[in-house]
Design an enzyme around this catalytic site. Structure first.
Site, mmCIF file in Angstrom:
data_model
loop_
_atom_site.group_PDB
_atom_site.id
_atom_site.type_symbol
_atom_site.label_atom_id
_atom_site.label_comp_id
_atom_site.label_asym_id
_atom_site.label_seq_id
_atom_site.Cartn_x
_atom_site.Cartn_y
_atom_site.Cartn_z
ATOM 1 N N ASN A 1 17.943 -21.561 59.043
ATOM 2 C CA ASN A 1 17.650 -22.113 60.369
ATOM 3 C C ASN A 1 17.170 -23.552 60.240
ATOM 4 O O ASN A 1 16.933 -24.030 59.134
ATOM 5 C CB ASN A 1 16.555 -21.286 61.056
ATOM 6 C CG ASN A 1 17.093 -19.996 61.660
ATOM 7 O OD1 ASN A 1 18.288 -19.840 61.889
ATOM 8 N ND2 ASN A 1 16.188 -19.070 61.918
ATOM 9 N N HIS B 1 22.736 -15.752 67.672
ATOM 10 C CA HIS B 1 23.519 -16.907 67.193
ATOM 11 C C HIS B 1 24.954 -16.879 67.732
ATOM 12 O O HIS B 1 25.894 -17.256 67.031
ATOM 13 C CB HIS B 1 23.559 -16.956 65.661
ATOM 14 C CG HIS B 1 22.215 -17.151 65.028
ATOM 15 N ND1 HIS B 1 21.726 -18.382 64.691
ATOM 16 C CD2 HIS B 1 21.256 -16.259 64.682
ATOM 17 C CE1 HIS B 1 20.529 -18.239 64.140
ATOM 18 N NE2 HIS B 1 20.208 -16.960 64.128
ATOM 19 N N HIS C 1 26.376 -13.829 55.344
ATOM 20 C CA HIS C 1 25.552 -12.690 54.907
ATOM 21 C C HIS C 1 24.620 -13.170 53.786
ATOM 22 O O HIS C 1 25.120 -13.659 52.756
ATOM 23 C CB HIS C 1 26.483 -11.580 54.414
ATOM 24 C CG HIS C 1 25.798 -10.363 53.889
ATOM 25 N ND1 HIS C 1 24.463 -10.089 54.103
ATOM 26 C CD2 HIS C 1 26.267 -9.324 53.154
ATOM 27 C CE1 HIS C 1 24.147 -8.943 53.523
ATOM 28 N NE2 HIS C 1 25.219 -8.464 52.943
HETATM 29 FE FE1 HDD Z 1 19.983 -13.518 61.286
HETATM 30 C C1 HDD Z 1 23.117 -14.098 62.422
HETATM 31 C C2 HDD Z 1 19.653 -16.840 60.447
HETATM 32 C C3 HDD Z 1 16.642 -13.018 60.531
HETATM 33 C C4 HDD Z 1 20.382 -10.243 61.738
HETATM 34 N N1 HDD Z 1 21.144 -15.150 61.417
HETATM 35 C C5 HDD Z 1 22.417 -15.180 61.921
HETATM 36 C C6 HDD Z 1 22.932 -16.512 61.852
HETATM 37 C C7 HDD Z 1 21.953 -17.286 61.296
HETATM 38 C C8 HDD Z 1 20.834 -16.420 61.016
HETATM 39 C C9 HDD Z 1 22.027 -18.775 61.015
HETATM 40 C C10 HDD Z 1 24.292 -16.962 62.339
HETATM 41 C C11 HDD Z 1 25.285 -17.046 61.239
HETATM 42 C C12 HDD Z 1 26.586 -17.608 61.774
HETATM 43 O O1 HDD Z 1 26.630 -18.803 62.073
HETATM 44 O O2 HDD Z 1 27.524 -16.824 61.904
HETATM 45 N N2 HDD Z 1 18.435 -14.711 60.689
HETATM 46 C C13 HDD Z 1 18.542 -16.021 60.307
HETATM 47 C C14 HDD Z 1 17.296 -16.440 59.706
HETATM 48 C C15 HDD Z 1 16.451 -15.371 59.754
HETATM 49 C C16 HDD Z 1 17.160 -14.279 60.350
HETATM 50 C C17 HDD Z 1 17.040 -17.818 59.130
HETATM 51 C C18 HDD Z 1 15.037 -15.254 59.259
HETATM 52 C C19 HDD Z 1 14.561 -15.951 58.292
HETATM 53 N N3 HDD Z 1 18.725 -11.935 61.197
HETATM 54 C C20 HDD Z 1 17.403 -11.919 60.828
HETATM 55 C C21 HDD Z 1 16.919 -10.563 60.755
HETATM 56 C C22 HDD Z 1 17.993 -9.759 61.082
HETATM 57 C C23 HDD Z 1 19.098 -10.645 61.358
HETATM 58 C C24 HDD Z 1 15.527 -10.157 60.364
HETATM 59 C C25 HDD Z 1 18.074 -8.270 61.161
HETATM 60 C C26 HDD Z 1 17.349 -7.422 60.501
HETATM 61 N N4 HDD Z 1 21.456 -12.394 62.037
HETATM 62 C C27 HDD Z 1 21.420 -11.039 62.067
HETATM 63 C C28 HDD Z 1 22.740 -10.419 62.485
HETATM 64 C C29 HDD Z 1 23.629 -11.682 62.711
HETATM 65 C C30 HDD Z 1 22.673 -12.820 62.393
HETATM 66 C C31 HDD Z 1 22.617 -9.460 63.644
HETATM 67 C C32 HDD Z 1 24.322 -11.808 64.054
HETATM 68 C C33 HDD Z 1 25.738 -12.203 63.782
HETATM 69 C C34 HDD Z 1 25.877 -12.126 62.348
HETATM 70 O O3 HDD Z 1 24.696 -11.735 61.795
HETATM 71 O O4 HDD Z 1 26.888 -12.356 61.720
HETATM 72 O O5 HDD Z 1 23.248 -9.625 61.480
#
Ligand code: HDD
Length: 734
Positions: free
Chosen positions: A158, A85, A349
Site C-alpha cells: 500500500n 481494491h 498474491h
Molecule cells: Fe489485500 C487485494 C494490499 C490486507 C485480502 N490487497 C489487495 C490489493 C492490494 C492489497 C494492493 C490489490 C491487488 C491488485 O491490484 O490486484 N491487503 C493489502 C495490504 C494489506 C492487505 C498492504 C495489509 C498489510 N488483504 C489484506 C488482508 C486480507 C486481504 C488482511 C484478507 C485476509 N486483498 C485481499 C483480497 C484481495 C486483496 C480479498 C482482493 C482482490 C485480490 O485480493 O486479488 O484477497
C-alpha cells in the site's frame, strides 16, 4: 549416496509419422488490422447490423446462432470485481537492482545490476467499486509483480506503511464497515459514515493507521508521486541460509505529493479518472514513472530491541532508527494494451514468492496467505488463472496439476503423478542449490492458542509519533479531515468515542476536532470498548493507554520534507484570450517545457486564438471543459485585449482564485497584473506596484521584468508544490 538426476525420456510421439498440429496452425488474432469480422469459431460474418428474422418486419429467429453467440458473450462480460481494491490502473515496466544484494538474499533478481526484470504494477483504491472516483480519501494499493526467472514474485503493498488491524481475523469486519452501508448502499468510496467510524472507534489498534488515512497521504496528487510499502516485516535469506528481517519501501523520484481535500472532492466531479489518466498520459508522453526500491534490514538478534513488535503490522520502523537503503529502480514504461485482459485479470498474491525471500509470523500476513488464492478462484473462475497471459510466469512451469475450467496447456503423455518411473521421474524436485524453494526453518515451540501477544498492545505511541512529525499545515489537514469525516457521522456516541480515542493520541488534536463537532472530549468510555476484546479477555489489558513518554518526531514521516527540486510532469494552465502577449507566452511556455512541465492553453472558447503579434495558437481547453483543480500552477500573460476579455469571464477569475486558495504557484506578467485586481489576490498586486519581479507566497508578479527572471521564480514556486502559508488566508471563498 547421491542419486543420478533422471534424464528426460524420449518423446514417443516424436517417432510417430507427423500429423497436422492444429495448435501450430492457429493464427495470431491480437491485431485485427485488415482482418474480416468473424464469429468465435472463425466464420466470416456477412451482416453485423441485423438479426435473422422471419421477414423484414417479423420476429427474430432462434436459429440466429451469430446473434446468440454475440449476446451470450456480452451477457457474461463482467467478472466479479475485487472485493477490495476494485478500482485500479496499471502499467508494465522493469526493475533493475543497483548492486548485488547477495550478502542478504539469494533472490536472483536482486543479484545482477545489468539484469532487467519485467514487472507489472497495479495501483488502486480500496473501498470503492470499479467505477468509483480516483480521488476518494483512501489507502492506495501498490502491487508489483516481478516476472523473475525463478518464478513470479509479488509485493502486494500500500502507499501507507501500516494497517488498520493486527489480525486477518478482523479483515472482513473492517471491510464491511468501510464499504457502503448494506441497507441503502450509501456512501460510495467514502469512509465518512457511521459504520466505518463505529468500528474504528472500538478498535484502538487502528489509531496509527487512522492518522495516516486522515492525512494528505490518502489523497495523492498522482500514483507517480506516492510512496509504497510492503507493510509487513518479511525475511531475506542468503545462500548460507542466514535470515534477516526486512521491510520494503518504494520511493517516488518525483517526491511524495498530495492534493487538498477541497480539490479532491472537486476533481472527483471534474475528472473521476484523474489518477488513471495521469498515469496513462505520463507513460504515453515518455515521462516514465520511477520509484526506487528501498529496504530496511534488521539483524535477527535485534528483533526485540525496538519497543514494539516487528510482527505487528500497525507499526513502522522509523527511518531515523533504521535507514532505508535504496537498492534498485522500478521504471514504468508501457501502458497495457487491454484493460480487462491485463489490469483486471492480473492476480496478485503475497504468497507468490521466490527463494531468498520468506514470510514472518505477522498474523495479518499469515491470513493474507490464504485469502488471495481463494479470491482468484472466485474472481477468475478457475485454478488455471495462472495461464492467463498477464499472470503467466516467465519461468517454466511443470507439475502434475491437470484439467479444470479453461485449461490452456495441452499436457502430453500418460503421467500426471509423482513419483513415477514411466516419465523418468519428471518433473523432478529441485535442491536448494538448483533454486528449489525451502521455507526458512524457524524454530517454533508453542502452545496452540487463539490470542494476541501483549507486545502488540501499544496502540497509540506511533499514532502520536506520526502526528508529532507533521508540519503545522499537515496537522491542520488531519484536524479538518477528522472534522469532515466525523461530521458526516450521525450517531453522537460514535463521535464521542472517536474524540476520546484521539485524546489518547494527542490532547490538542482531540480538542480541535471536538470543537469542530461542537462537543467536548468525554472522560471515559471503557464500557463500550470492552466489546472489542475476547469474551474471556482481561479488559484492563485492552483499555486505551495514553502515551506517557515524549516520543519526539520522525521527519521522514512528513511530506513537507519530500523532494521539491523539480517541476517534471507538472501541469501548468495558461489563461488567454485573443490579443494575448505572444512573446512572453512563447518564452515562458518553452522554458516550462524544457524543465519537463506540461503546458496547456485555456481560453473562453476552443479553436485558434491570435496573439498581439498576429501569431495563431491552438487552445487545449475552454473554461467549460477544465478547471483549476486539474492543474498544478497558473500563468497569465499580458496583452491588453486578452486581459480586457478575461476580466469579463467569471470562470477565468474563479480559476485564479481557486488556484490561489489551493496554494498553487501563480505567475502574471504585463497587463495581466490588472486582472488580479478583480480577484482575491488584489492585495498582492498592491504590494507589487514597483518594478521587477515580486514574489509573494508563490505568486510571481511582474509588469515589466524580463521573462527569464519571472521564469526562474515561477519554476522555483512550482517545485515547492504548495505554498501553505496562504491557507491561513481564509478570505478567499473559492
Ligand atoms: Fe489485500 C487485494 C494490499 C490486507 C485480502 N490487497 C489487495 C490489493 C492490494 C492489497 C494492493 C490489490 C491487488 C491488485 O491490484 O490486484 N491487503 C493489502 C495490504 C494489506 C492487505 C498492504 C495489509 C498489510 N488483504 C489484506 C488482508 C486480507 C486481504 C488482511 C484478507 C485476509 N486483498 C485481499 C483480497 C484481495 C486483496 C480479498 C482482493 C482482490 C485480490 O485480493 O486479488 O484477497
Amino acid at each position: 549416496m547421491s542419486i543420478a538426476k533422471p534424464k528426460k525420456p524420449k518423446n514417443k510421439h516424436a517417432q510417430q509419422p507427423s500429423t497436422v498440429k492444429v495448435d501450430q496452425l492457429v493464427k495470431d488474432t491480437t491485431d485485427a488490422t485488415g482482418a474480416y469480422l468473424t464469429t468465435n469459431q472463425g466464420l466470416r460474418i456477412n451482416d453485423n447490423q441485423n438479426s435473422l428474422k422471419a421477414g423484414e418486419r417479423g420476429p427474430t429467429l432462434l436459429e440466429d446462432f451469430i446473434f446468440r453467440e454475440k449476446i451470450t458473450h456480452f451477457d457474461h462480460e463482467r467478472i466479479p470485481e475485487r472485493i477490495v481494491h476494485a478500482r485500479g490502473a496499471a502499467a508494465h515496466g522493469y526493475f533493475q537492482v543497483y548492486h548485488s544484494m547477495a550478502q542478504y538474499t539469494k533472490a536472483k533478481f536482486l543479484q545482477d545490476p545489468t539484469q532487467k526484470t519485467p514487472v507489472f504494477v497495479r495501483f488502486s483504491t480500496v473501498a470503492g467499486s470499479r467505477g468509483s472516483t480516483d480521488l476518494a480519501r483512501d489507502v492506495r494499493g501498490f502491487a508489483v509483480k516481478f516476472y523473475t526467472e525463478e518464478g513470479n514474485y509479488d509485493v502486494v503493498g500500500n502507499n501507507i506503511p501500516v494497517f488498520f488491524i493486527q489480525d486477518a481475523m478482523k479483515f472482513p469486519d473492517l471491510v464491511h464497515a468501510v464499504k457502503p452501508e448494506p441497507h441503502n448502499e450509501i456512501p460510495q468510496a467514502a469512509s465518512a459514515h457511521d459504520t466505518f467510524w463505529d468500528f474504528i472507534s472500538l478498535m484502538p489498534e487502528a489509531m496509527h493507521m487512522i492518522m495516516w488515512v486522515m492525512s494528505d497521504r490518502a489523497i495523492p496528487r498522482s500514483y507517480r508521486m506516492m510512496e509504497g510499502f510492503g507493510v509487513h516485516t518479511f525475511r531475506f535469506i542468503n545462500d548460507k541460509g542466514q535470515a534477516r528481517f526486512v521491510k520494503f519501501h518504494w520511493k517516488p523520484l518525483l517526491g511524495t505529493h498530495s492534493v487538498l481535500w477541497d480539490e479532491a472532492i472537486k476533481i472527483s466531479g471534474n475528472d473521476p479518472d484523474f489518477h488513471r489518466r495521469d498515469l496513462w498520459e505520463a507513460i504515453e508522453n515518455g515521462d516514465y514513472p520511477e520509484f526506487e526500491f528501498g529496504v530496511q534490514i534488521i539483524e535477527e538478534k535485534d528483533e526485540h530491541k525496538f519497543g514494539f513488535d516487528l510482527l505487528d503490522p500497525t507499526k513502522l520502523i522509523p527511518e531515523e532508527m533504521v535507514p532505508v537503503q535504496r537498492i534498485g529502480k522500478l521504471i514504468l514504461n508501457r501502458n497495457p494494451d487491454n484493460f480487462f485482459a491485463e489490469t483486471e485479470q492480473v492476480a496478485f498474491h503475497p504468497g507468490h514468492i521466490v527463494p531468498g525471500i520468506d514470510f514472518t509470523n505477522d498474523p495479518l500476513l499469515q491470513g493474507r496467505l490464504f485469502s488471495y488464492l481463494d479470491t482468484q478462484l472466485k474472481r477468475l473462475g478457475s485454478p488455471n488463472f495462472h495461464e492467463i497471459p498477464i499472470n503467466r510466469p516467465i519461468a517454466p512451469v511443470h507439475n502434475n496439476q491437470r484439467d479444470a475450467h479453461m485449461r490452456q496447456t495441452i499436457n502430453k503423455g500418460r503421467v500426471a503423478y509423482e513419483p513415477n518411473t514411466l516419465a523418468g521421474g519428471c518433473p523432478f524436485q529441485a535442491t536448494r542449490g538448483e533454486g528449489g524453494f525451502a521455507s526458512h526453518a524457524e524454530r517454533i515451540d508453542a502452545t496452540k492458542v487463539r490470542a494476541r501477544s501483549e507486545s502488540f498492545f501499544d496502540h497509540f505511541s506511533q499514532a502520536t509519533l506520526f502526528f508529532n512529525s507533521q508540519s503545522a499545515a499537515e496537522q491542520d489537514h488531519i484536524v479538518n479531515a477528522l472534522r469532515f469525516e466525523l461530521g458526516k457521522v450521525e450517531t453522537p456516541a460514535i463521535r464521542e468515542r472517536m474524540v476520546y480515542m484521539l485524546a489518547q493520541v494527542d490532547k490538542s488534536l482531540a480538542n480541535r476536532v471536538a470543537e469542530g463537532l461542537g462537543i467536548s472530549v468525554p472522560a471515559g468510555i471503557e464500557r463500550d470498548l470492552n466489546q472489542s476484546i475476547p469474551a474471556d479477555g482481561d479488559p484492563k489489558k485492552f483499555q486505551p493507554k495514553r502515551v506517557g513518554k515524549n516520543l519526539g518526531a520522525s521527519p521522514a514521516l512528513s511530506m513537507a520534507n519530500t523532494t521539491m527540486n523539480s517541476i517534471k510532469t507538472r501541469k501548468v494552465a495558461v489563461l488567454v484570450a485573443d490579443g494575448f502577449d505572444a512573446a512572453p507566452l512563447a518564452t515562458v511556455k518553452q522554458a516550462l517545457m524544457n524543465a519537463g512541465a506540461q503546458v496547456k492553453l485555456i481560453a473562453p472558447r476552443l479553436g485558434q486564438l491570435q496573439g498581439n503579434n498576429g501569431e495563431q495558437v491552438k487552445i487545449d481547453f475552454s473554461f467549460l471543459t477544465c478547471s483549476s483543480v486539474l492543474f498544478d500552477a497558473v500563468y497569465v500573460p499580458g496583452g491588453e485585449a486578452s486581459i480586457e476579455t478575461l476580466q469579463g469571464v467569471p470562470k477565468a477569475l474563479h480559476f485564479i482564485n481557486e488556484a490561489f486558495k489551493h496554494c498553487k504557484a501563480i505567475a502574471v506578467t504585463g497587463a495581466a497584473v490588472d486582472l488580479l485586481q478583480a480577484t482575491y489576490l488584489a492585495d498582492k498586486v498592491n504590494h507589487a506596484s514597483g518594478k521587477g519581479v515580486i514574489v509573494d507566497e508563490g505568486v510571481v508578479i511582474s509588469r515589466d521584468a524580463a521573462p527569464a527572471k519571472v521564469i526562474a521564480e515561477f519554476i522555483k514556486a512550482i517545485a515547492q508544490h504548495r505554498h501553505w502559508s496562504r491557507e491561513r488566508d481564509d478570505h478567499v471563498p473559492a
